[in-house]
Design a protein around this motif. Structure first.
Motif, PDB file in Angstrom:
ATOM      1  N   MET A  42      61.389  65.732  38.164  1.00  0.00           N
ATOM      2  CA  MET A  42      61.904  66.139  36.584  1.00  0.00           C
ATOM      3  C   MET A  42      61.471  67.136  35.901  1.00  0.00           C
ATOM      4  O   MET A  42      61.788  67.152  35.015  1.00  0.00           O
ATOM      5  CB  MET A  42      62.600  65.120  36.303  1.00  0.00           C
ATOM      6  CG  MET A  42      63.505  64.332  37.563  1.00  0.00           C
ATOM      7  SD  MET A  42      63.580  62.987  36.821  1.00  0.00           S
ATOM      8  CE  MET A  42      65.290  62.947  35.609  1.00  0.00           C
ATOM      9  N   ALA A  47      72.197  68.863  38.822  1.00  0.00           N
ATOM     10  CA  ALA A  47      72.759  68.914  40.130  1.00  0.00           C
ATOM     11  C   ALA A  47      72.638  70.832  40.098  1.00  0.00           C
ATOM     12  O   ALA A  47      71.411  71.142  41.025  1.00  0.00           O
ATOM     13  CB  ALA A  47      73.687  67.979  39.917  1.00  0.00           C
ATOM     14  N   PRO A  48      73.114  71.099  39.252  1.00  0.00           N
ATOM     15  CA  PRO A  48      73.318  72.517  39.228  1.00  0.00           C
ATOM     16  C   PRO A  48      71.464  73.145  39.822  1.00  0.00           C
ATOM     17  O   PRO A  48      71.188  74.028  40.239  1.00  0.00           O
ATOM     18  CB  PRO A  48      74.070  73.476  38.754  1.00  0.00           C
ATOM     19  CG  PRO A  48      75.285  72.286  37.800  1.00  0.00           C
ATOM     20  CD  PRO A  48      74.137  71.508  38.412  1.00  0.00           C
ATOM     21  N   ILE A  50      68.522  71.650  39.796  1.00  0.00           N
ATOM     22  CA  ILE A  50      67.876  71.507  40.972  1.00  0.00           C
ATOM     23  C   ILE A  50      68.200  72.277  42.491  1.00  0.00           C
ATOM     24  O   ILE A  50      67.318  72.473  43.479  1.00  0.00           O
ATOM     25  CB  ILE A  50      67.708  69.902  41.381  1.00  0.00           C
ATOM     26  CG1 ILE A  50      68.279  69.138  40.408  1.00  0.00           C
ATOM     27  CG2 ILE A  50      67.860  69.278  42.821  1.00  0.00           C
ATOM     28  CD1 ILE A  50      68.204  67.500  40.285  1.00  0.00           C
ATOM     29  N   ARG A  88      65.440  64.675  46.056  1.00  0.00           N
ATOM     30  CA  ARG A  88      65.994  63.739  44.442  1.00  0.00           C
ATOM     31  C   ARG A  88      67.437  63.563  45.998  1.00  0.00           C
ATOM     32  O   ARG A  88      67.939  64.740  46.814  1.00  0.00           O
ATOM     33  CB  ARG A  88      66.406  64.270  43.464  1.00  0.00           C
ATOM     34  CG  ARG A  88      65.084  64.052  42.592  1.00  0.00           C
ATOM     35  CD  ARG A  88      65.707  64.748  41.566  1.00  0.00           C
ATOM     36  NE  ARG A  88      66.075  63.545  40.782  1.00  0.00           N
ATOM     37  CZ  ARG A  88      66.960  63.827  39.500  1.00  0.00           C
ATOM     38  NH1 ARG A  88      67.057  64.743  38.787  1.00  0.00           N
ATOM     39  NH2 ARG A  88      66.437  61.982  39.221  1.00  0.00           N
ATOM     40  N   ALA A 158      73.909  68.424  30.884  1.00  0.00           N
ATOM     41  CA  ALA A 158      74.910  69.048  31.754  1.00  0.00           C
ATOM     42  C   ALA A 158      75.312  69.874  31.194  1.00  0.00           C
ATOM     43  O   ALA A 158      75.958  70.678  30.577  1.00  0.00           O
ATOM     44  CB  ALA A 158      76.091  68.724  32.071  1.00  0.00           C
ATOM     45  N   THR A 163      71.012  73.364  34.740  1.00  0.00           N
ATOM     46  CA  THR A 163      72.050  74.292  36.078  1.00  0.00           C
ATOM     47  C   THR A 163      70.951  75.837  35.426  1.00  0.00           C
ATOM     48  O   THR A 163      70.069  75.981  34.622  1.00  0.00           O
ATOM     49  CB  THR A 163      72.941  75.069  34.902  1.00  0.00           C
ATOM     50  OG1 THR A 163      72.860  75.689  33.313  1.00  0.00           O
ATOM     51  CG2 THR A 163      74.343  74.118  34.709  1.00  0.00           C
ATOM     52  N   THR A 168      77.776  72.154  32.066  1.00  0.00           N
ATOM     53  CA  THR A 168      78.851  72.094  32.735  1.00  0.00           C
ATOM     54  C   THR A 168      79.120  71.570  31.662  1.00  0.00           C
ATOM     55  O   THR A 168      80.525  72.235  31.107  1.00  0.00           O
ATOM     56  CB  THR A 168      79.242  71.822  34.067  1.00  0.00           C
ATOM     57  OG1 THR A 168      78.050  70.515  33.715  1.00  0.00           O
ATOM     58  CG2 THR A 168      77.917  72.162  34.630  1.00  0.00           C
ATOM     59  N   GLN A 195      67.669  61.950  28.439  1.00  0.00           N
ATOM     60  CA  GLN A 195      67.813  63.626  28.940  1.00  0.00           C
ATOM     61  C   GLN A 195      69.502  63.581  27.063  1.00  0.00           C
ATOM     62  O   GLN A 195      68.982  65.125  27.026  1.00  0.00           O
ATOM     63  CB  GLN A 195      68.618  63.667  30.030  1.00  0.00           C
ATOM     64  CG  GLN A 195      68.466  64.042  30.957  1.00  0.00           C
ATOM     65  CD  GLN A 195      67.983  62.232  31.403  1.00  0.00           C
ATOM     66  OE1 GLN A 195      67.749  61.382  31.042  1.00  0.00           O
ATOM     67  NE2 GLN A 195      67.827  61.868  32.688  1.00  0.00           N
ATOM     68  N   GLY A 234      78.764  66.078  33.137  1.00  0.00           N
ATOM     69  CA  GLY A 234      78.381  66.585  34.333  1.00  0.00           C
ATOM     70  C   GLY A 234      78.941  65.683  35.265  1.00  0.00           C
ATOM     71  O   GLY A 234      79.105  64.661  35.876  1.00  0.00           O
ATOM     72  N   ALA A 235      78.282  66.034  36.000  1.00  0.00           N
ATOM     73  CA  ALA A 235      78.264  65.612  38.389  1.00  0.00           C
ATOM     74  C   ALA A 235      77.059  65.809  38.884  1.00  0.00           C
ATOM     75  O   ALA A 235      76.753  66.478  38.935  1.00  0.00           O
ATOM     76  CB  ALA A 235      79.421  65.610  39.168  1.00  0.00           C
ATOM     77  N   ASP A 236      76.531  64.513  39.650  1.00  0.00           N
ATOM     78  CA  ASP A 236      76.024  64.722  40.853  1.00  0.00           C
ATOM     79  C   ASP A 236      76.150  65.113  41.704  1.00  0.00           C
ATOM     80  O   ASP A 236      75.792  65.733  42.852  1.00  0.00           O
ATOM     81  CB  ASP A 236      74.521  64.105  40.225  1.00  0.00           C
ATOM     82  CG  ASP A 236      74.193  64.079  38.769  1.00  0.00           C
ATOM     83  OD1 ASP A 236      74.533  63.552  37.956  1.00  0.00           O
ATOM     84  OD2 ASP A 236      72.552  64.712  39.253  1.00  0.00           O
ATOM     85  N   LYS A 247      75.095  60.188  35.715  1.00  0.00           N
ATOM     86  CA  LYS A 247      73.994  59.610  35.483  1.00  0.00           C
ATOM     87  C   LYS A 247      73.936  58.604  35.298  1.00  0.00           C
ATOM     88  O   LYS A 247      75.435  57.492  35.129  1.00  0.00           O
ATOM     89  CB  LYS A 247      73.470  60.567  34.256  1.00  0.00           C
ATOM     90  CG  LYS A 247      72.253  59.799  33.422  1.00  0.00           C
ATOM     91  CD  LYS A 247      70.670  60.330  34.196  1.00  0.00           C
ATOM     92  CE  LYS A 247      70.656  60.149  34.890  1.00  0.00           C
ATOM     93  NZ  LYS A 247      69.260  60.144  35.848  1.00  0.00           N
ATOM     94  N   PHE A 313      71.882  56.721  39.052  1.00  0.00           N
ATOM     95  CA  PHE A 313      73.300  57.206  38.260  1.00  0.00           C
ATOM     96  C   PHE A 313      73.623  55.545  39.038  1.00  0.00           C
ATOM     97  O   PHE A 313      73.493  54.815  39.575  1.00  0.00           O
ATOM     98  CB  PHE A 313      73.623  58.372  39.757  1.00  0.00           C
ATOM     99  CG  PHE A 313      72.173  59.347  39.529  1.00  0.00           C
ATOM    100  CD1 PHE A 313      72.979  60.571  38.878  1.00  0.00           C
ATOM    101  CD2 PHE A 313      71.164  59.359  40.488  1.00  0.00           C
ATOM    102  CE1 PHE A 313      71.737  61.633  38.329  1.00  0.00           C
ATOM    103  CE2 PHE A 313      70.242  60.545  39.877  1.00  0.00           C
ATOM    104  CZ  PHE A 313      70.982  61.075  38.807  1.00  0.00           C
TER     105      PHE A 313
HETATM  106  O1  MRU Z   1      68.266  62.496  36.355  1.00  0.00           O
HETATM  107  P1  MRU Z   1      68.809  63.596  35.771  1.00  0.00           P
HETATM  108  O2  MRU Z   1      68.442  64.424  34.733  1.00  0.00           O
HETATM  109  O3  MRU Z   1      68.574  65.543  37.247  1.00  0.00           O
HETATM  110  O4  MRU Z   1      70.714  63.768  35.985  1.00  0.00           O
HETATM  111  C1  MRU Z   1      71.419  64.613  35.739  1.00  0.00           C
HETATM  112  C2  MRU Z   1      72.829  64.060  35.117  1.00  0.00           C
HETATM  113  O5  MRU Z   1      73.524  63.407  35.756  1.00  0.00           O
HETATM  114  C3  MRU Z   1      73.771  65.529  34.650  1.00  0.00           C
HETATM  115  O6  MRU Z   1      74.437  64.932  34.095  1.00  0.00           O
HETATM  116  C4  MRU Z   1      74.618  65.798  36.128  1.00  0.00           C
HETATM  117  O7  MRU Z   1      73.308  66.523  37.250  1.00  0.00           O
HETATM  118  C5  MRU Z   1      74.866  66.712  35.600  1.00  0.00           C
HETATM  119  S1  MRU Z   1      74.269  68.556  35.376  1.00  0.00           S
HETATM  120  C6  MRU Z   1      75.422  69.953  35.381  1.00  0.00           C
END
Ligand code: MRU
Length: 345
Positions: A42, A47-48, A50, A88, A158, A163, A168, A195, A234-236, A247, A313
């Protein structure tokens, strides 16, 4: 402005998110294994981000393969893909990016090894640049959902840091502010990795956006006091029916928002939607080191030997989501058809 992940002179440079906000340190990664380690540990997260990092790791891996034979390069790229994919499990953007990079390999059979390597570096940079454009579009689309004066609660980070830039959920906030709206933010601290405390608070403050930090267990209280007008997260990974993995703690916020009749929005690029998964039960949930829960600042705070769980998550059912804001527009219920429509745009 800080950079999140960047291709520089055949290395991948990342801001070390583990030590923000105390220090702004950039790590220079010289091989794909270092990129995989950075994703797993980390240094880079969200997500984006990564996805972008995995694409750059793939390109870096390709550059380092010493061969003139396409067959050898392809064999090595399979291994590189496996290592990066094992970092991940939840954020689908990781697998999306690796698939896109492998697609470039497959569709450029006519190129020499050297030409293909260059093409892969270009593709990784394109994924990076596109991500910023996509987030700006998400920002413009989401800005319309917020009232002229609103206070938005967000969970996790997010933002730009999650990103290639702009963010996002925080992109929606930035978009609304750019559209002349007066937006204030409440940021959940987001236990156990913090975070919200470390990253969201840091990047919003840096941008002079009005942000108030609260602990996760304060969200319901703030809502009951009428202090929150909307939630944007945001979303993964989003399943094809609109169930959203994000998260840990997001689900709790969505349930609270429902109780208080506050709209709960999810902002994510289409690359976060996994059409292969029919609902949230199919989304793999990462379990992380329990030390994140039992320890504080490297020191044990829980009794030794205690039972601990640390899912990173949770899944929010689509029925609790008022809208999914993407670069192609906002999907609303019923999600199965609305999402399909966005993909065909
Ligand atoms: O464990 P993380 O810090 O990678 O989790 C990140 C999240 O859950 C973010 O909300 C998600 O990736 C959206 S990022 C635009």
């Amino acid at each position: 402005m800080f950079k999140i992940v960047e291709w520089k002179k055949n290395t991948v440079v990342m801001i070390d998110q583990r030590i923000l906000p105390a220090k702004e340190v950039y790590l220079v990664l010289k091989d794909y294994k270092a990129v995989a380690k950075a994703i797993k540990e980390m240094v880079v997260r969200g997500a984006p981000a990564i996805g972008v990092s995995a694409a750059m790791g793939f390109a870096l891996g390709a550059l380092k393969v010493k061969t003139k034979e396409k067959k050898v390069l392809k064999r090595e790229l399979k291994k590189i893909t496996r290592v990066l994919a094992a970092t991940r499990p939840t954020a689908v953007n990781l697998f999306w990016a690796l698939e896109r990079m492998n697609g470039v390999v497959e569709s450029n059979a006519d190129l020499t090894v050297e030409e293909l390597k260059k093409r892969l570096v270009d593709e990784a940079n394109t994924i990076h640049d596109e991500d910023i454009e996509i987030n700006r579009a998400i920002g413009r689309n989401g800005a319309k959902l917020l009232k002229k004066n609103s206070t938005v609660l967000t969970h996790c980070n997010a933002g730009a840091l999650a990103t290639a830039g702009y963010g996002t959920a925080l992109g929606v906030i930035r978009g609304a502010i750019e559209a002349g709206k007066n937006v204030k933010v409440f940021a959940d601290e987001t236990r156990p990795f913090m975070q919200g405390t470390r990253l969201t608070a840091w990047e919003l403050k840096k941008d002079n956006i009005d942000v108030t930090l609260i602990t996760d267990n304060m969200a319901g209280h703030m809502m009951s006091k009428g202090l929150i007008d909307a939630v944007v997260v945001g979303a993964d990974r989003i399943a094809s029916n609109g169930d959203v993995a994000n998260k840990i703690g997001t689900y709790m916020v969505a349930v609270l928002a429902k109780e208080h009749k506050i709209p709960f929005y999810v902002a994510a690029p289409l690359s976060t939607i996994d059409m292969k998964i029919k609902d949230g039960t199919g989304i793999p949930i990462e379990e992380r080191d329990t030390k994140e829960v039992t320890h504080w600042n490297g020191k044990r705070v829980a009794p030794a030997g205690i039972n601990v769980l640390n899912p990173a998550f949770d899944v929010t059912p689509g029925r609790l989501v008022a809208g999914i804001v993407t670069e192609k527009g906002v999907a609303t219920r019923p999600y199965r058809t609305a999402i399909k429509r966005l993909f065909s745009k």
